[in-house]
Design an enzyme around this catalytic site. Structure first.
Site, PDB file in Angstrom:
ATOM      1  N   HIS A   7     -37.056  59.617  22.423  1.00 61.12           N
ATOM      2  CA  HIS A   7     -35.881  58.769  22.216  1.00 61.12           C
ATOM      3  C   HIS A   7     -35.504  58.865  20.740  1.00 61.12           C
ATOM      4  O   HIS A   7     -36.369  59.065  19.884  1.00 61.12           O
ATOM      5  CB  HIS A   7     -36.254  57.331  22.603  1.00 61.12           C
ATOM      6  CG  HIS A   7     -35.149  56.348  22.582  1.00 61.12           C
ATOM      7  ND1 HIS A   7     -34.668  55.772  21.424  1.00 61.12           N
ATOM      8  CD2 HIS A   7     -34.430  55.812  23.591  1.00 61.12           C
ATOM      9  CE1 HIS A   7     -33.704  54.926  21.728  1.00 61.12           C
ATOM     10  NE2 HIS A   7     -33.527  54.934  23.032  1.00 61.12           N
ATOM     11  N   ASP A  57     -45.157  55.581  21.532  1.00 57.68           N
ATOM     12  CA  ASP A  57     -43.963  54.811  21.878  1.00 57.68           C
ATOM     13  C   ASP A  57     -44.117  54.420  23.341  1.00 57.68           C
ATOM     14  O   ASP A  57     -43.947  55.259  24.235  1.00 57.68           O
ATOM     15  CB  ASP A  57     -42.725  55.686  21.654  1.00 57.68           C
ATOM     16  CG  ASP A  57     -41.468  55.098  22.264  1.00 57.68           C
ATOM     17  OD1 ASP A  57     -40.383  55.665  22.022  1.00 57.68           O
ATOM     18  OD2 ASP A  57     -41.543  54.095  23.006  1.00 57.68           O
ATOM     19  N   LYS A  64     -37.882  45.068  27.993  1.00 57.68           N
ATOM     20  CA  LYS A  64     -38.132  45.981  29.119  1.00 57.68           C
ATOM     21  C   LYS A  64     -39.286  45.530  30.004  1.00 57.68           C
ATOM     22  O   LYS A  64     -39.555  46.133  31.027  1.00 57.68           O
ATOM     23  CB  LYS A  64     -38.406  47.391  28.583  1.00 57.68           C
ATOM     24  CG  LYS A  64     -37.235  48.014  27.829  1.00 57.68           C
ATOM     25  CD  LYS A  64     -37.580  49.418  27.423  1.00 57.68           C
ATOM     26  CE  LYS A  64     -36.638  49.944  26.365  1.00 57.68           C
ATOM     27  NZ  LYS A  64     -35.309  50.286  26.879  1.00 57.68           N
ATOM     28  N   GLN A  90     -41.348  52.645  27.675  1.00 55.21           N
ATOM     29  CA  GLN A  90     -41.173  52.863  29.120  1.00 55.21           C
ATOM     30  C   GLN A  90     -42.480  52.736  29.895  1.00 55.21           C
ATOM     31  O   GLN A  90     -42.472  52.861  31.124  1.00 55.21           O
ATOM     32  CB  GLN A  90     -40.554  54.245  29.360  1.00 55.21           C
ATOM     33  CG  GLN A  90     -39.157  54.393  28.814  1.00 55.21           C
ATOM     34  CD  GLN A  90     -38.138  53.457  29.462  1.00 55.21           C
ATOM     35  OE1 GLN A  90     -38.314  53.015  30.597  1.00 55.21           O
ATOM     36  NE2 GLN A  90     -37.080  53.116  28.757  1.00 55.21           N
ATOM     37  N   CYS A  99     -29.887  58.265  24.648  1.00 54.07           N
ATOM     38  CA  CYS A  99     -30.493  58.347  23.298  1.00 54.07           C
ATOM     39  C   CYS A  99     -31.583  59.429  23.240  1.00 54.07           C
ATOM     40  O   CYS A  99     -32.601  59.278  22.551  1.00 54.07           O
ATOM     41  CB  CYS A  99     -31.056  56.996  22.866  1.00 54.07           C
ATOM     42  SG  CYS A  99     -29.810  55.748  22.603  1.00 54.07           S
TER      43      CYS A  99
HETATM   44  C1  LIG Z   1     -38.826  55.677  25.121  1.00 56.16           C
HETATM   45  C2  LIG Z   1     -38.007  54.681  24.326  1.00 56.16           C
HETATM   46  N1  LIG Z   1     -38.299  54.497  23.014  1.00 56.16           N
HETATM   47  C3  LIG Z   1     -37.608  53.611  22.265  1.00 56.16           C
HETATM   48  C4  LIG Z   1     -36.570  52.871  22.820  1.00 56.16           C
HETATM   49  C5  LIG Z   1     -35.852  51.849  21.948  1.00 56.16           C
HETATM   50  O1  LIG Z   1     -36.191  50.557  22.443  1.00 56.16           O
HETATM   51  P1  LIG Z   1     -35.447  49.276  21.832  1.00 56.16           P
HETATM   52  O2  LIG Z   1     -35.871  49.202  20.400  1.00 56.16           O
HETATM   53  O3  LIG Z   1     -35.928  48.114  22.664  1.00 56.16           O
HETATM   54  O4  LIG Z   1     -33.977  49.559  21.983  1.00 56.16           O
HETATM   55  C6  LIG Z   1     -36.241  53.044  24.167  1.00 56.16           C
HETATM   56  C7  LIG Z   1     -35.082  52.284  24.755  1.00 56.16           C
HETATM   57  N2  LIG Z   1     -34.489  52.959  25.861  1.00 56.16           N
HETATM   58  C8  LIG Z   1     -33.284  52.642  26.357  1.00 56.16           C
HETATM   59  C9  LIG Z   1     -32.444  51.666  25.965  1.00 56.16           C
HETATM   60  O5  LIG Z   1     -31.335  51.741  26.797  1.00 56.16           O
HETATM   61  N3  LIG Z   1     -31.494  52.775  27.690  1.00 56.16           N
HETATM   62  C10 LIG Z   1     -32.691  53.340  27.427  1.00 56.16           C
HETATM   63  O6  LIG Z   1     -33.161  54.305  28.036  1.00 56.16           O
HETATM   64  C11 LIG Z   1     -36.975  53.949  24.938  1.00 56.16           C
HETATM   65  O7  LIG Z   1     -36.719  54.124  26.257  1.00 56.16           O
END
Ligand SMILES: Cc1ncc(COP(=O)(O)O)c(CNc2co[nH]c2=O)c1O
Length: 404
Positions: A121, A198, A224, A201, A362
């Site tokens: 990401h 990370d 999430k 997910q 992303c």
């Molecule tokens: C693998 C992964 N890493 C980092 C992030 C960033 O997380 P945040 O700091 O909570 O935003 C996401 C968010 N993924 C997604 C956010 O919206 N659609 C997505 O797939 C992610 O899926």
């Protein structure tokens, strides 16, 4: 065996209609929905114990502080961290990664290497590029194959004594791939590199044991995992958190401030400057309790059945191309249908009440690798059903008839 209807009754939003149709929420990789117990906990916090924490002498402040720190301990247990002060509250995965990448400028110099993977990401690419720009270090990238699996032989060749940190996702948000992080951590440690996982997910689906993994950092987002937006966790091994310089300066993170010099607070407060997202940290603990009441093993097993069923039904669609066909996956299905732009499919199925994500998610390097402008991504959670997948298939077929 999960009682899915009983679980669905926990989520008030699932009774919503969208464009006159029952909501089918298949964007769980973006953010999860919230059970009533989480919604009530937010309201209960503001209605009963809302106060600033850690320094107040009055009862409400003590009650709020106790609730916040009890949640930290709950998360420590959930992650099987050795110490509660290895669990830092953050605003989410992006915040956690930036905190580590920013601090690693103290350990990385020109000519050193920082390793990420081809399926990261942007939140686990850009902070490391910024670190490399600041220090003169070089970014190296673990390649992947056409199934969307990391090529481990290439990973092992890329690793050298110059590698100072390896930052990879546990699970890809656009491909669903589950990466062999145990092996990656083991090999990285053999050359003296630290490892950040990370877990954005993974935390909603898998039981995480940071001591068994032996990772140096593990980060995930509360929104999430059925928790509040703006909440999250960065786990860090004590030895690393002690060495890492603070990320933000301000109140809470200090021991003593003079104009000549400031000394910093110990862990975890060194990394928790300012008034934190108090309700978010407390209610993240409530969300973790909720997931554990169902059981992450039960969640994973049920979501695997949804993944199997979804693949089986979607592949009946003529011209469908799956993007991400790893042997080990969670319940994320990315696909395209012939030459139809994913956005157009997403817009049409939305008219039928179905929420999927379209675009690059992303992960633009992933889309470039597969030579697609983006994908339609359906991501399932433990409150989705096979009937909802049937509705998705019918909606995609309708979109194909309209646009194909
Ligand atoms: C693998 C992964 N890493 C980092 C992030 C960033 O997380 P945040 O700091 O909570 O935003 C996401 C968010 N993924 C997604 C956010 O919206 N659609 C997505 O797939 C992610 O899926």
């Amino acid at each position: 065996m999960l009682d899915i209807q009983a679980i669905r009754n926990d989520f008030p939003i699932l009774t919503q209609t969208v464009n006159g149709k029952p909501l089918v929420y298949f964007d769980n990789a973006a953010t999860s929905q919230k059970p009533q117990v989480v919604i009530d906990a937010i309201s209960n916090y503001y209605g009963t114990i809302n106060a600033n924490i850690h320094r107040g002498v009055h009862t409400l402040s003590q009650l709020a502080t106790d609730a916040y720190e009890q949640s930290r301990q709950k998360i420590q247990t959930h992650l099987n961290a050795k110490h509660n002060y290895e669990v830092l509250f953050t605003a989410g995965t992006t915040h956690g990664i930036n905190l580590v990448a920013h601090g690693f400028a103290a350990f990385v110099k020109a000519g050193d290497e920082v390793m990420v993977s081809a399926m990261e990401h942007h939140s686990n690419i850009v902070p490391w590029q910024m670190l490399c720009e600041r220090t003169g270090a070089k970014l190296t990238v673990i390649p992947m194959n056409e199934k969307g699996e990391l090529i481990i032989e290439e990973f092992e060749k890329l690793l050298t004594e110059k590698t100072k940190i390896v930052a990879v996702n546990h699970i890809s948000n656009s491909l669903g791939t589950i990466n062999p992080i145990e092996h990656i951590i083991k090999k990285a440690h053999e050359v003296g590199a630290a490892v950040l996982i990370d877990g954005a997910q993974a935390a909603p689906h898998l039981k995480i044991d940071v001591q068994a993994l032996d990772c140096d950092f593990y980060t995930f987002s509360g929104h999430k995992t059925c928790g509040p937006t703006g909440s999250g966790v960065l786990y860090g091994k004590e030895e690393w958190l002690e060495k890492l310089p603070p990320y933000q300066g301000g109140g809470e993170m200090i021991k003593e401030v003079t104009f000549e010099k400031t000394t910093y607070a110990g862990l975890p407060h060194k990394f928790e400057a300012g008034t934190p997202h108090i309700e978010g940290g407390i209610v993240l603990g409530t969300a973790i309790d909720y997931l554990n009441s169902i059981g992450l093993d039960n969640i994973m097993a049920y979501e695997n059945e949804l993944l199997r069923y979804g693949n089986e039904k979607l592949q009946e669609i003529e011209g469908i191309r799956f993007i991400g066909t790893a042997t080990k996956k969670t319940s994320v299905i990315s696909f395209n249908v012939g030459e139809i732009h994913p956005y157009d499919i997403g817009a049409i199925v939305d008219k039928m009440g179905i929420a999927v994500r379209t675009g690059h998610h992303c992960t633009q390097p992933v889309m470039n690798f597969f030579n697609v402008p983006g994908t339609v991504r359906a991501s399932f959670a433990f409150y989705n059903t096979k009937e909802e997948i049937d509705a998705l298939v019918l909606a995609v077929l309708k979109a194909q008839r309209m646009l194909g």
